[in-house]
Structures are given as C-alpha cells and as structure tokens.
Design an enzyme around this catalytic site. Structure first.
Site, mmCIF file in Angstrom:
data_model
loop_
_atom_site.group_PDB
_atom_site.id
_atom_site.type_symbol
_atom_site.label_atom_id
_atom_site.label_comp_id
_atom_site.label_asym_id
_atom_site.label_seq_id
_atom_site.Cartn_x
_atom_site.Cartn_y
_atom_site.Cartn_z
ATOM 1 C CG LEU A 85 6.748 2.467 3.930
ATOM 2 C CD1 LEU A 85 5.243 2.675 3.372
ATOM 3 C CD2 LEU A 85 6.925 3.182 5.282
ATOM 4 C CD GLU A 115 -0.816 8.492 4.219
ATOM 5 O OE1 GLU A 115 0.166 8.637 3.647
ATOM 6 O OE2 GLU A 115 -1.375 9.252 4.828
ATOM 7 C CE LYS A 117 3.948 0.494 -0.453
ATOM 8 N NZ LYS A 117 4.262 0.450 -1.828
ATOM 9 C CB CYS A 414 -18.917 -32.040 -32.210
ATOM 10 S SG CYS A 414 -18.781 -30.502 -33.277
HETATM 11 S S1 IVH Z 1 5.295 6.732 3.187
HETATM 12 C C1 IVH Z 1 9.909 6.186 4.929
HETATM 13 N N1 IVH Z 1 2.905 6.639 2.022
HETATM 14 O O1 IVH Z 1 5.685 3.176 -0.823
HETATM 15 C C2 IVH Z 1 8.862 6.147 3.675
HETATM 16 N N2 IVH Z 1 4.529 5.751 1.045
HETATM 17 O O2 IVH Z 1 8.149 1.427 0.257
HETATM 18 C C3 IVH Z 1 7.744 6.877 3.768
HETATM 19 N N3 IVH Z 1 3.869 4.762 -1.256
HETATM 20 O O3 IVH Z 1 8.248 4.075 -2.839
HETATM 21 C C4 IVH Z 1 6.850 6.429 2.549
HETATM 22 N N4 IVH Z 1 1.870 5.247 -0.960
HETATM 23 O O4 IVH Z 1 6.385 5.808 -2.801
HETATM 24 C C5 IVH Z 1 4.341 6.496 2.003
HETATM 25 N N5 IVH Z 1 0.904 6.543 1.495
HETATM 26 C C6 IVH Z 1 2.033 6.204 1.143
HETATM 27 C C7 IVH Z 1 2.484 5.730 0.034
HETATM 28 C C8 IVH Z 1 3.894 5.272 0.046
HETATM 29 C C9 IVH Z 1 2.744 4.583 -1.693
HETATM 30 C C10 IVH Z 1 4.996 4.197 -1.685
HETATM 31 C C11 IVH Z 1 6.242 5.094 -1.780
HETATM 32 C C12 IVH Z 1 7.543 4.289 -1.514
HETATM 33 C C13 IVH Z 1 6.869 3.131 -0.969
HETATM 34 C C14 IVH Z 1 7.437 2.714 0.169
#
Ligand code: IVH
Length: 673
Positions: A85, A115, A117, A414
């Site tokens: 992302l 949601e 991360k 001290c």
């Molecule tokens: S969606 C197209 N949702 O973040 C990518 N990723 O940079 C779709 N991650 O290594 C990923 N929580 O493991 C998505 N709620 C979440 C997430 C999540 C953690 C991690 C994922 C990936 C990184 C993406």
C-alpha cells in the site's frame, strides 16, 4: 477396524463442536464453555481417533500439533501478487488520496471501508473445498515461503471453513501477529530460560512463524486477522463491496477485525484515524496505522493500480514508536530515594511524535541483559506518554570503540558510596539527605500537589535553594521570606509573595498528606492514608514497632521496616519537630476518630464519569474523610458506584453485578448526611 456409523457421526459432531468453541475462543475472544470442558471434548475426540484411525482427517482439531521439521521452506508463487500500500503520514496526504479517488470516479463523496493496519506479517491461506490446503508468507509479493505446517498450528486459523457451501477455491489474505499479552508472556518465559527476548510482537510473530520446526511454532500463541481475498472461484463470494466480503469471511469463521467500519468522505477517514489512535494502547495487538479502502469493488477496479500499489487504498500510518539511533553515553541520575538510574544519552531521534535525547536504562542488570554498550546503535521505543526506553541493540553496527558501562562506586552528585543490597536491582547513594540530588527530589516531593501542595515550588527554584544552601530540610521551607526569595534568579517581588502565601497555607495539612510528604520509602499515598487512619496521630505512628505497623492493611514486613527505620533516624525526628515548631499542623485524632466511626466507615466506593460539582480527587478526599474507601474497579465487594456524566464500563459492570449506583445528586445528599 470398520467404523460404526454412530461412532463416525459422534466424531463429526465432536469436531464441529470443538471448531465452534475454538472460534469463539481464538477469533472472538468470547468463550462459552470452560477450558476444562473444551479439554474434555478434545480428549474424547482424541480417544475416538486413536481407537479408529480411519476417523482422522487433516482438518480435525486434533491435527494442529506441529509435524516434523523441514530442511528448508519451499517457495510458492502467488497467483495474484501480494502488493503493498502507499503510505500517508499527514492529513494532507489523506486529503490528496481522497481527492484523486473522487476525481478518478467522478464522485462527490466516497464510501470507504476502514480497518486497523495490523503490525504483523502478511500471509496467504488457500482453502480448497473449504479445507486449508496451503499457507505462505508474502515474501517479495510475487513468491513467498510455504509455511503450511506452521500455519496449521495457529488456532485462530480455521482448518476448515464453516459455511456449508464454502467456495471451491478461496485464497484468504491477512496478517499473522502476536497479541501483546502473549508477547509479554513469551518474553517472560525467554527471560526465565535465559534465552534472548524478542524486541516487539511483530518480530516475535515472524520468528515464530518462520520456524523450520513446526513444533516450535505450535508452542507460540499466534493470532490472525483476515483483510482481503486473492484468487477465488465458486459460488457464494460477495462481489459488491469490501465490507460485504469481510462480513462473509466472518461467516466462514475467519477472524476479522472488530474495529472495521464503513465511513464517508475524508472527514470520516480522519475521524476514524483519531478514534483508533486514541485507543491504540488499549487494543490487544500492535497496529502501525489504519487502512482506507474504497468500499465498492467496481470503483476499485475503475481506479486500478499505479506500479505496485492500488490507487483505491492507502495506509495512514501513525508516527513510528520505534527508531534507531546511537547511544552516545550513559549517565547516572539520582532519584529521591537515592536510586542510581543509568540514563542513555542519545543522538536526537524523532520517535513517537517527539524528538528524544534521553532514554531510561532502568538498572545495571538490564544493561547486561540487553548487552548494551556505549557507542552502540540502539532501537529506542516511545509509546504513548511512556518514558522512552532502549529496547535492543543492533549488534551488527557495534563499532570497535564501543565500551562497557560500569556503575560508579560513588554517587555522581555527592560522592557518597553507592551500595546495592542483594535483594535489589538498583544501586543507591548512601548519602541520604546529605546528597543534594536526593535532597532536591525530597523537597520537590514534599511540596508536590498531593503532598503539602505548595504551588510555585518547582524544580528550578529548588535547584537554586539547595545549591545556595538556603534550604536543607523541608522545615527550612517554612523559614523563607519574601526578601530572601526575591533575591533569587527569575523571582520577582510578586511571585515571591505568592510563594510565601502558598507556603503559609500549606501549613494546614492533613495527617495523611503529611505522612506522604515525608517521602518514606515504600509509603505512597494510599499507604499514608491507611497509616493516618489506623494510628490517628503522628506520635502513635512514630512510636509504632514493626509488628503493630504490620497490622495496617497492605503493610507487609518490607514496608513496616522502612517506616520504622525512617522514624528511628534522629535526623528525621528533628526535621519533624522543626516542621511542627514552624506551624505545620493537622487535625489529627479528631479526623481519624470521625473517619473511623464515619458515616461511610467500611464502605467501598468506585467513581466513574465526570462529576460537575467537584473533581475526582475532591470526591475521593470527602469519601475518605467519612471513613469510606475508593477503589479503581467494580467488584461484588463494591458498595456504591458514583456515576457522573458519560460513565464508562464501570457503570455497566455495576449494573451487571447489581451494585448500588448513585447519581451525583444522591451522592451529594449522602455526603451532607
Ligand atoms: S490490504 C494491495 N489491509 O500492510 C494491498 N493490508 O503495505 C492490500 N496490512 O504487507 C493490502 N493490515 O500485510 C491491507 N487491514 C489491512 C492491513 C494490511 C496490515 C499490511 C499487509 C501488507 C502491507 C501493505
């Protein structure tokens, strides 16, 4: 041996029951049966399977034990790449993201699925006809490591999907992580075994999952949350929205985040961000931000991807809580009780939203245990408002000139000898109040709000008063006059007058405050109150021996010893005499007697919500003045819960337990008798 049909049916039923309760326990954290009952059912199934091996299926709950170790992991090519992302750090970045989305869709207002991360490691789980057939790490996004045997030991990951019509093929994507409490427990065990601790839950999760021996993974408590789908084939899969897909995964009994929501527009995104950020510390797992995804799948497709990241989603990151920097030196600071605390002087580093230059190293043993040397590159953590600490050393970057820290044999302030008793982790300066550092801290404590409450007597002023030898003991504070104070740096006539007035009014104390103000080791505010209530007068307390001290609630041998030792010290008795001579007083026996027979004697109160007529501290003081006790959490032993505006979960707990709830008016009536 042929399996009788009735036995096969019973085994099937047991498996389903166990799967259901395992889901309640591991995915929803809402068990309906006791652990013992679960174990009983589990053993029953195990026994049946032992008797009739033909009953064993790969999806049986008994088949989660780790299989034999591997030489190396096989690689797996992801059919749909696992992309990453783009990150947003500032509000501006989020506004830009939303603007590009709206432009791309020619829409006014967009619905987003939002949601947490998760801060773990990404995995892919392939289910064929509802059975877990392959699990892999993300790897570089195109190929990952095949870790099926390890993932099978993760109890939150179903071996079989719940729906009667699970799709023919479903690749679930999500994050494997370790809950904070399991991480703490794991590190405690590692410490006890003398093994290396993990730096954070993510490293612990990664280290546990990427084990060639699945039996090791099986001993680690890992969790899992699903956040998407890769390849899928077959019936039943929602094709409209991400939120619909998540609800579907939940029906299949895959764990999904309870924090997920659908919001509208950039306003909704930023509100969600702030809400989660405020609750971050309280969540059971680490997160490093939140993720925003355009909810509508058709809109997602329309927006598409740029290079390796989708245009329809973004990760809004929190300021990092960990950063790497150089530990340039270790200095030793002296606390009120003489504790010598090593403090890391760091090359300034931006972490947890602020620039950090110092971090606590706790004590000598901690430095040995973490193998920290001066000159090392270290990982510094600052979470919330917690004091920054050094969590680990990056050993690969250790320079040749790195040197060990040696605890000084003398107090750096001290020059008195430093001593460490066998049962303690810290070394202490033996100088007592001869040591200016301890004297300063003792004076600051004496004047602090919850002690004698002398407003305006802060650390800059105490530094000057002690360094110029104007004040040596707390009693000297009551000798200060406007002329002496006005001569000090940064002290005008007016503030000198205010301070003298504050000193004067602090003379009207309570016995409990006075005892607390003395700064006796191991005597905090609560113990001071108990002591005041129990003995009623200072003289009675000063004459008490260890055994009568131990009669006081929560006072054990260690506390009793430090109280007795404090009052045995001639110097301390002199300071107390001097303080009384200077006019410090309290209504002793009367208040104690009143409290002992007070209207609230023996009653326990819990405060929740915001009171309009008084602060919580005031409410607490008043309850205690009438002989009642205030505690932090509601239990069956609680007599009353006082609920102000916007009461918290304590209110619900009180209702659940049938504890009497008072509103503010009822409480005020009770106070006035
Ligand atoms: S969606 C197209 N949702 O973040 C990518 N990723 O940079 C779709 N991650 O290594 C990923 N929580 O493991 C998505 N709620 C979440 C997430 C999540 C953690 C991690 C994922 C990936 C990184 C993406």
């Amino acid at each position: 041996m042929a399996v009788p049909e009735s036995v096969a049916r019973h085994a099937r039923k047991l498996r389903e029951t166990l799967e259901y309760h395992s889901y309640l326990y591991y995915a929803l954290d809402r068990p309906e049966i006791s652990d013992a009952e679960y174990d009983r059912l589990f053993r029953e199934l195990q026994e049946l399977e032992a008797k009739y091996p033909a009953l064993v299926t790969p999806g049986s709950p008994t088949q989660r034990v780790g299989s034999a170790p591997l030489k190396e992991f096989a690689t797996v090519a992801h059919q749909v790449p696992m992309l990453s992302l783009n990150n947003a750090f500032e509000e501006e970045d989020v506004r830009g993201f939303d603007r590009r989305v709206r432009e791309g869709l020619e829409a006014e207002d967009v619905a987003y699925a939002v949601e947490p991360k998760f801060d773990g490691l990404a995995v892919s789980l392939v289910y064929r006809d509802g059975a877990l057939s392959q699990g892999a790490t993300r790897g570089d996004g195109y190929t990952g490591e095949e870790v099926t045997a390890n993932l099978r030991t993760v109890k939150a990951i179903p071996l079989r999907l719940a729906a009667a019509h699970a799709p023919e093929l479903l690749e679930v994507r999500g994050e494997v992580l370790m809950l904070k409490k399991d991480f703490e427990a794991l590190n405690r065990e590692q410490r006890e075994k003398g093994e290396k601790e993990f730096v954070n839950p993510r490293n612990a999760a990664a280290g546990s999952l990427r084990q060639l021996d699945p039996r090791i993974t099986a001993t680690r408590r890992l969790a899992f949350f699903a956040y998407g789908v890769g390849v899928a084939r077959g019936e039943g899969l929602p094709r409209d929205t991400h939120s619909g897909l998540m609800d579907y995964l939940e029906k299949l009994r895959l764990p999904v985040s309870r924090e997920r929501q659908v919001v509208r527009g950039v306003k909704g995104l930023l509100e969600y961000y702030r809400d989660i950020q405020a609750r971050r510390e309280k969540l059971p797992y680490d997160i490093d931000g939140v993720v925003y995804k355009v909810n509508d799948f058709a809109a997602q497709e329309q927006l598409g991807f740029v290079s390796r990241a989708p245009r329809f989603a973004v990760a809004h990151k929190f300021p990092a809580e960990e950063a790497t920097t150089v530990l340039e030196d270790i200095e030793v600071s002296v606390g009120r009780t003489g504790a010598l605390t090593p403090v890391a002087r760091l090359r300034p580093v931006f972490v947890g939203g602020v620039t950090v230059t110092n971090a606590t190293l706790h004590n000598e043993d901690e430095i040995r245990r973490k193998d920290i040397m001066i000159g090392d590159t270290v990982i510094v953590r600052r979470a919330g408002d917690v004091i920054p600490e050094v969590v680990a050393v990056v050993k690969e970057h250790r320079p040749k000139h790195a040197r060990h820290f040696v605890m000084p044999a003398k107090c750096p302030v001290c020059g008195s000898a430093a001593a460490r008793s066998e049962d303690e982790a810290v070394a202490r300066c033996t100088g007592g109040l001869y040591c200016p550092a301890q004297r300063k801290q003792a004076l600051l404590h004496f004047a602090s709000r919850r002690a004698m409450d002398i407003e305006g007597l802060g650390d800059k002023l105490v530094d000057q008063l002690v360094d110029n030898q104007v004040v040596t003991t707390p009693a000297d504070i009551y000798r200060l006059d406007v002329d002496t104070l006005a001569d000090l740096e940064r002290m005008g006539e007016k503030s000198a007058q205010n301070l003298v007035a504050a000193i004067e009014s602090s003379k009207e104390a309570t016995l409990a405050r006075f005892i607390y103000a003395l700064g006796i080791r191991n005597v905090g505010e609560a113990t001071a109150k108990d002591l005041a209530r129990h003995f009623g007068t200072l003289d009675a307390l000063m004459e008490a021996d260890a055994s009568s001290l131990e009669e006081v609630r929560d006072v054990g041998p260690v506390v009793a010893k430090s109280i007795a030792r404090f009052f045995a010290e001639r110097h301390n008795r002199e300071v107390i005499r001097d303080l009384r001579a200077r006019g410090v007083r309290w209504a002793e026996d009367k208040a104690a007697r009143r409290a002992r027979q007070g209207a609230f004697a023996g009653k326990t109160f819990v405060l929740t919500g915001t009171l309009s007529a008084m602060t919580r501290d005031e409410a607490k003081d008043r309850i205690e003045a009438l002989g009642g006790k205030v505690t932090g959490s509601v239990s069956k032993k609680t007599d009353y819960v006082v609920a102000g505006a916007d009461p918290g979960s304590k209110y619900d707990k009180a209702r659940e337990l049938g504890v009497t709830i008072l509103d503010e008016e009822q409480f005020a009536n009770m106070l006035s008798g």
